[in-house]
Design a protein around this motif. Structure first.
Motif, PDB file in Angstrom:
ATOM      1  N   UNK A 213       0.887  -1.238   0.036  1.00 40.06           N
ATOM      2  CA  UNK A 213      -0.199   0.056   0.139  1.00 40.06           C
ATOM      3  C   UNK A 213       0.791   1.299   0.049  1.00 40.06           C
ATOM      4  N   UNK A 214       0.637   2.330  -0.784  1.00 40.16           N
ATOM      5  CA  UNK A 214       1.212   3.527  -1.115  1.00 40.16           C
ATOM      6  C   UNK A 214       0.465   4.489  -0.695  1.00 40.16           C
ATOM      7  N   UNK A 215       0.961   5.737   0.271  1.00 40.98           N
ATOM      8  CA  UNK A 215       0.239   6.553   0.781  1.00 40.98           C
ATOM      9  C   UNK A 215       1.150   7.853   0.627  1.00 40.98           C
ATOM     10  N   UNK A 230      -2.081   2.933  -9.998  1.00 42.41           N
ATOM     11  CA  UNK A 230      -0.938   1.882  -9.768  1.00 42.41           C
ATOM     12  C   UNK A 230      -1.537   0.648 -10.103  1.00 42.41           C
ATOM     13  N   UNK A 231      -0.627  -0.221 -10.656  1.00 41.15           N
ATOM     14  CA  UNK A 231      -0.808  -1.615 -11.206  1.00 41.15           C
ATOM     15  C   UNK A 231      -1.197  -2.476  -9.948  1.00 41.15           C
ATOM     16  N   UNK A 232      -2.169  -3.340 -10.337  1.00 43.51           N
ATOM     17  CA  UNK A 232      -2.669  -4.601  -9.226  1.00 43.51           C
ATOM     18  C   UNK A 232      -1.262  -5.490  -9.224  1.00 43.51           C
ATOM     19  N   UNK A 233      -0.289  -5.576 -10.195  1.00 46.08           N
ATOM     20  CA  UNK A 233       0.646  -6.209  -9.920  1.00 46.08           C
ATOM     21  C   UNK A 233       1.651  -5.987  -9.213  1.00 46.08           C
ATOM     22  N   UNK A 234       1.517  -4.781  -8.773  1.00 42.77           N
ATOM     23  CA  UNK A 234       2.357  -4.062  -7.925  1.00 42.77           C
ATOM     24  C   UNK A 234       1.742  -4.163  -6.252  1.00 42.77           C
ATOM     25  N   UNK A 235       0.507  -3.724  -6.221  1.00 42.30           N
ATOM     26  CA  UNK A 235      -0.114  -3.645  -4.960  1.00 42.30           C
ATOM     27  C   UNK A 235      -0.447  -5.170  -4.511  1.00 42.30           C
ATOM     28  N   UNK A 236      -1.040  -6.060  -5.319  1.00 40.87           N
ATOM     29  CA  UNK A 236      -1.400  -7.308  -4.864  1.00 40.87           C
ATOM     30  C   UNK A 236      -0.471  -8.365  -5.388  1.00 40.87           C
ATOM     31  N   UNK A 237       0.289  -8.257  -6.545  1.00 44.28           N
ATOM     32  CA  UNK A 237       0.969  -9.210  -7.111  1.00 44.28           C
ATOM     33  C   UNK A 237       0.213 -10.106  -8.093  1.00 44.28           C
ATOM     34  N   UNK A 248       8.091 -12.164  -4.014  1.00 40.61           N
ATOM     35  CA  UNK A 248       8.850 -10.925  -5.006  1.00 40.61           C
ATOM     36  C   UNK A 248       8.780  -9.585  -4.502  1.00 40.61           C
ATOM     37  N   UNK A 249       8.702  -9.381  -3.215  1.00 42.74           N
ATOM     38  CA  UNK A 249       8.469  -7.898  -2.737  1.00 42.74           C
ATOM     39  C   UNK A 249       9.655  -7.122  -3.082  1.00 42.74           C
ATOM     40  N   UNK A 250      10.782  -7.533  -3.200  1.00 42.85           N
ATOM     41  CA  UNK A 250      12.120  -6.804  -3.428  1.00 42.85           C
ATOM     42  C   UNK A 250      11.761  -6.233  -4.899  1.00 42.85           C
ATOM     43  N   UNK A 251      11.696  -7.402  -5.814  1.00 41.30           N
ATOM     44  CA  UNK A 251      11.474  -6.720  -7.199  1.00 41.30           C
ATOM     45  C   UNK A 251      10.358  -5.795  -7.458  1.00 41.30           C
ATOM     46  N   UNK A 252       8.893  -6.083  -6.772  1.00 42.72           N
ATOM     47  CA  UNK A 252       7.957  -5.421  -6.809  1.00 42.72           C
ATOM     48  C   UNK A 252       8.213  -3.820  -6.270  1.00 42.72           C
ATOM     49  N   UNK A 253       8.946  -3.801  -5.162  1.00 41.63           N
ATOM     50  CA  UNK A 253       9.151  -2.453  -4.653  1.00 41.63           C
ATOM     51  C   UNK A 253       9.923  -1.547  -5.363  1.00 41.63           C
ATOM     52  N   UNK A 254      10.985  -2.311  -6.249  1.00 44.00           N
ATOM     53  CA  UNK A 254      12.046  -1.527  -7.143  1.00 44.00           C
ATOM     54  C   UNK A 254      11.081  -1.101  -8.334  1.00 44.00           C
ATOM     55  N   UNK A 255      10.162  -1.825  -8.820  1.00 47.01           N
ATOM     56  CA  UNK A 255       9.144  -1.323  -9.882  1.00 47.01           C
ATOM     57  C   UNK A 255       8.620  -0.174  -9.512  1.00 47.01           C
ATOM     58  N   UNK A 257       9.310   2.110  -7.030  1.00 48.40           N
ATOM     59  CA  UNK A 257       9.878   3.336  -7.112  1.00 48.40           C
ATOM     60  C   UNK A 257      10.056   3.877  -8.445  1.00 48.40           C
ATOM     61  N   UNK A 258      10.137   3.001  -9.545  1.00 50.13           N
ATOM     62  CA  UNK A 258      10.103   3.597 -10.878  1.00 50.13           C
ATOM     63  C   UNK A 258       8.793   4.228 -11.086  1.00 50.13           C
ATOM     64  N   UNK A 259       7.857   3.769 -10.652  1.00 53.79           N
ATOM     65  CA  UNK A 259       6.364   4.187 -10.695  1.00 53.79           C
ATOM     66  C   UNK A 259       6.356   5.538  -9.956  1.00 53.79           C
ATOM     67  N   UNK A 260       6.977   5.684  -8.778  1.00 55.10           N
ATOM     68  CA  UNK A 260       6.745   6.831  -7.972  1.00 55.10           C
ATOM     69  C   UNK A 260       7.804   8.000  -8.983  1.00 55.10           C
ATOM     70  N   UNK A 261       8.781   7.785  -9.415  1.00 54.55           N
ATOM     71  CA  UNK A 261       9.418   8.642 -10.352  1.00 54.55           C
ATOM     72  C   UNK A 261       8.573   9.114 -11.621  1.00 54.55           C
TER      73      UNK A 261
END
Length: 518
Positions: A213-215, A230-237, A248-255, A257-261
């Motif tokens: 969850x991103x706030x 925000x894609x479901x593949x990031x929030x829910x997997x 795959x939290x490491x990979x998804x958190x990295x993606x 950060x790209x979304x935030x950029x």
């Protein structure tokens, strides 16, 4: 906790005493389990529902059944007030007794957490985020390796230096319903933000279920983009994340950060709306009030049950009375007539009653030569109305007014034969049987039209205590002109029945005059 403490106490007594207590418990509860010490919210809802049913069902049943039992009757005012009083007392008794019977207030004996315990996790996470923007719960599985943590630190530093960027705080903490935020990541992020005391993007990643969850709290980021794009593949997997132990939290958190950029910037800082407060810890094991939750639906169900019960009683009574009348030709006792006689009798009722009364009176004479005296005159007059054939009362062709006259004459004859002669018959409703004295009564619901009628005891009580109730007790018969409209019997015909208010002697004379017998 209470069961664990008891377990420890038993073990501390030693092997022999512990075994003895276990054997005693097995012997005591061999056939049944011990009663539960506490009830749950669903049990309290059932108690509330039952209380609501009883609170309306019992008093309303008393009122309806009493009204049905005394329909067509009028007792003394004190008796009329007794039934509502009993109904009110029953409602008060239920309202006062229910909280005593259902006196449970808690669903568990567990100790309530202190305020310090409730805030301990948030303070621990906030303190950790002040030292490191990536906080991993030490009591949860490790889902980030060293390379992934370094990569996130690098991405967070870059985002902080970017245009419109700022701090990013990542909490790898499980969100369970038992936690201080009741499993709400928005509430948890808001609490952590308040403790950290710095605006930024607060990310809550659950290492147990893999959700993210991103706030946004106070950065110039488009909150609608964060909420809806925000894609479901990031929030829910996805399916790969579900199968992986680390989701795959490491990979998804990295993606992420790209979304935030790439998130659009705004002119002014934006923040998430304040989330709803979590349930109070004091309420966790506190049962709802008895007069709440399902109590209100129970009130409606109780009222419906009272109506249904009254309908069933009325239907059963009608069936039993019908069967009894068909299989028992014996007429009713004189004392019950004012309470059982209908005000708008059906033709079948009049035929059945006339046949029973005429048959009962005829059975008291040994033959045609034994019809002397006043009772014989009454029998003779009743037979004149059916052309000397008692069986005509059971066949079509005899109008309702004539059938009523037959009933009145036959009952007067029976009364004379049983030593209770009376020359008066109730003028309000001749089906009420013998009358005691005369009284001026109101015979119209509109206006103040009155007539001097002989009245039975119940009609006399009504005329004195509630004069306006007499019109509702008048015998009403179908109007021959319209076929369906019912009118008071004395307004329908000029036949012999109109002589009832003048006494049974006058009724006999009118029958003889009509038949041409002198």
């Amino acid at each position: 906790m209470l069961s664990f403490e008891r377990f420890v106490d038993v073990i501390a007594q030693g092997e022999e005493k512990a075994a003895s207590r276990a054997e005693a418990a097995r012997e005591k509860y061999r056939d049944e389990e011990p009663a539960e010490m506490y009830i749950g919210p669903s049990d309290r809802q059932n108690q509330s529902f039952l209380t609501g049913i009883l609170l309306t069902g019992v008093p309303l049943s008393i009122l309806l059944l009493a009204a049905y039992a005394r329909r067509g009757r009028t007792g003394k005012p004190a008796l009329r007030l007794m039934v509502p009083g009993v109904a009110l007392l029953s409602a008060a008794a239920i309202a006062l007794t229910a909280p005593v019977v259902f006196d449970e207030t808690r669903s568990s004996a567990a100790r309530l957490p202190t305020p310090a315990e409730m805030s301990a996790r948030v303070e621990r996470v906030a303190a950790g985020l002040k030292q490191d923007p990536v906080y991993a719960d030490p009591e949860s599985p490790r889902v980030l390796d060293a390379r992934q943590r370094d990569r996130l630190h690098e991405r967070i530093r870059d985002f902080r230096r970017s245009d419109g960027g700022g701090p990013v705080y990542i909490s790898l903490v499980p969100q369970t319903p038992e936690s201080e935020s009741a499993g709400d990541p928005d509430l948890f992020a808001a609490a952590v933000h308040a403790k950290v005391g710095e605006d930024g993007v607060y990310i809550v990643a659950d290492p147990d279920v893999g959700t993210i969850d991103v706030l946004n709290h106070g950065l110039r980021l488009d909150s609608s983009h964060l909420s809806f794009d925000l894609p479901d593949s990031l929030t829910l997997g996805d399916s790969r994340a579900d199968e992986a132990d680390d989701h795959l939290l490491g990979e998804r958190l990295d993606r992420l950060m790209t979304f935030l950029d790439e998130t659009p910037r705004t002119d002014r800082p934006q923040s998430e709306p304040a989330p709803a407060a979590a349930p109070r810890a004091a309420d966790e094991h506190t049962l709802p009030a008895l007069y709440s939750t399902d109590f209100w639906p129970g009130l409606f169900v109780g009222a419906f049950a009272a109506l249904l019960l009254t309908g069933l009683v009325a239907g059963a009574t009608w069936i039993v009375r019908g069967l009894w009348r068909r299989h028992s030709p014996e007429p009713e006792p004189f004392d019950s007539l004012p309470f059982t006689a209908p005000t708008q009798p059906s033709t079948s009722y009049l035929r059945r009653t006339a046949d029973a009364e005429l048959t009962a009176l005829g059975a008291q004479f040994t033959g045609p030569n034994d019809r002397g005296g006043w009772s014989g005159d009454l029998l003779e007059a009743a037979l004149l109305l059916v052309d000397g054939d008692p069986g005509r009362t059971r066949r079509p062709g005899v109008d309702p007014a004539t059938l009523v006259a037959v009933i009145v004459l036959a009952r007067a004859g029976r009364a004379a034969r049983t030593g209770r002669p009376s020359n008066l018959c109730c003028g309000v409703n001749p089906l009420h049987g013998p009358a005691e004295h005369r009284h001026h009564v109101r015979v119209s619901a509109e206006g103040n039209r009155r007539r001097l009628f002989p009245v039975c005891a119940p009609c006399h009580d009504t005329a004195v205590a509630e004069p306006g109730g007499i019109p509702g007790r008048l015998l009403k018969l179908p109007d021959p002109a319209t076929g369906g409209t019912r009118l008071p019997y004395f307004d329908l015909t000029d036949g012999p029945l109109n002589a009832v208010p003048d006494g049974t002697g006058r009724l006999v004379d009118r029958v003889r005059e009509t038949a041409g017998v002198h």
